[in-house]
Write a protein that holds these residues in place. Structure first.
Motif, PDB file in Angstrom:
ATOM      1  N   ALA A  50       3.310   1.858   8.430  1.00 29.67           N
ATOM      2  CA  ALA A  50       2.814   0.760   7.859  1.00 29.67           C
ATOM      3  C   ALA A  50       1.402   1.257   7.226  1.00 29.67           C
ATOM      4  CB  ALA A  50       2.528  -0.531   8.678  1.00 29.67           C
ATOM      5  N   ARG A 106       5.809  -5.170   6.015  1.00 30.07           N
ATOM      6  CA  ARG A 106       6.373  -3.982   6.371  1.00 30.07           C
ATOM      7  C   ARG A 106       6.250  -3.630   7.849  1.00 30.07           C
ATOM      8  NH1 ARG A 106       4.173   0.387   4.655  1.00 30.07           N
ATOM      9  NH2 ARG A 106       2.397  -0.478   3.549  1.00 30.07           N
ATOM     10  N   SER A 166       8.462  -6.297   9.488  1.00 37.28           N
ATOM     11  CA  SER A 166      10.033  -5.877   9.630  1.00 37.28           C
ATOM     12  C   SER A 166      10.280  -5.080  10.635  1.00 37.28           C
ATOM     13  CB  SER A 166      10.355  -5.283   8.106  1.00 37.28           C
ATOM     14  OG  SER A 166       9.649  -4.009   7.877  1.00 37.28           O
TER      15      SER A 166
END
Length: 330
Positions: free
Chosen positions: A148, A159, A162
């Motif tokens: 990230a 991100r 996720s």
């Protein structure tokens, strides 16, 4: 294992150390622009560490410190070169945690790395930061954080979420908010290992505490890119700076986990036991010799895996870091 010690174990990804090594080597390659080297190929000498993943800026470098082990060291803590009354030469690096060198007045975490010269030969490195826990719980979260951080700044939270979920992402952001702070003086900072290490046959975490009686820090950090070095230079020109080294023993997997570096080992569960004094002697670090020492320290690659087997790092986060250090990224 000591008869009175609580049972403990490490949980290897893939069911074995060999399987985990293959996985962690691939994880290191996913972040590093260079191939991940074999862990046993990591240099321990003076190659310039100009590609650190974190702690890019050396704030203060000391080449002539000493760790003085207590004469009353408890028998259960006598391991290797930690003997009652032992005096171990030490090199010290204070650093800012950011991956990008920045002014000392910017809120940040601070690090302290210590390399002991031990009688058996070779180094024994300690790596600490001024927060009691790590950002990442484990190896997988460390990889997610690194991925990230390497991408677009505005989408980093999405991100990260996720990969590890929104709840854990918010926990990490809260940790960052708490740990990124101003530092008036390095001499008043408290440093922790944040992850466990072996001490003989028992897991421990360790910390360095400023000794009571140190002159108070300035109310606000001094301005300037190198304010921490300037303040430390003024302090150490008048007197030595000292810290106490303390250990916390593992007690059980719930309160003092091996594989979760985001859990604080609270003193109520694991009482810190002081065992040694780190002494940084009075000196001039602003002159030519001081600048030479800073350069020498900046060239060192401190690595917690630079340690005898009786003091090896524990937990998946440390085992993954082994490959990053080997690749020269830290």
């Amino acid at each position: 294992m000591n008869r009175d010690a609580a049972p403990w174990r490490e949980d290897f990804r893939g069911g074995s150390r060999e399987a985990e090594d293959r996985l962690f080597r691939a994880m290191a390659q996913a972040i590093s622009p260079r191939p991940a080297a074999r862990p046993d190929a990591a240099p321990v000498g003076t190659d310039r560490a100009d590609r650190r993943l974190f702690h890019a800026k050396t704030a203060v470098g000391i080449t002539d410190a000493a760790l003085m082990v207590d004469r009353a060291l408890p028998a259960g803590l006598v391991v290797g070169h930690f003997r009652p009354g032992a005096i171990l030469p030490a090199a010290i690096r204070f650093s800012n945690a950011s991956a990008i060198p920045q002014a000392d007045g910017v809120p940040d975490m601070r690090g302290l790395a210590m390399r002991l010269a031990i009688p058996a030969g070779g180094p024994h490195d300690f790596v600490l930061a001024n927060f009691p826990t790590a950002l990442a719980r484990n190896a997988e979260q460390f990889l997610a954080l690194a991925m990230a951080a390497a991408g677009d700044w505005e989408t980093r939270l999405a991100r990260l979420a996720s990969r590890i979920g929104l709840w854990e992402s918010r926990r990490i952001l809260a940790h960052l908010k708490a740990s990124l702070k101003l530092c008036p003086s390095l001499a008043h900072e408290h440093f922790w290992s944040a992850s466990p290490y072996l001490w003989g046959s028992r897991p421990v975490r360790f910390e360095l505490r400023p000794v009571a009686g140190e002159p108070p820090p300035p109310i606000l950090p001094a301005p300037g890119d190198n304010a921490l070095r300037i303040e430390f230079a003024s302090r150490i020109a008048r007197r030595s700076v000292t810290y106490r080294l303390a250990l916390q023993h593992y007690c059980d997997e719930r309160r003092t986990p091996i594989e979760d570096a985001a859990v604080d080992w609270r003193p109520r569960a694991a009482r810190p036991i002081e065992i040694a004094t780190l002494v940084i002697p009075r000196q001039d670090i602003s002159g030519r010799e001081g600048r030479w020492a800073l350069e020498q320290i900046d060239r060192l690659r401190f690595n917690p895996w630079n340690a005898p087997e009786d003091f090896r790092p524990l937990g998946s986060l440390n085992r993954l870091r082994r490959f990053f250090y080997a690749a020269g990224d830290q």
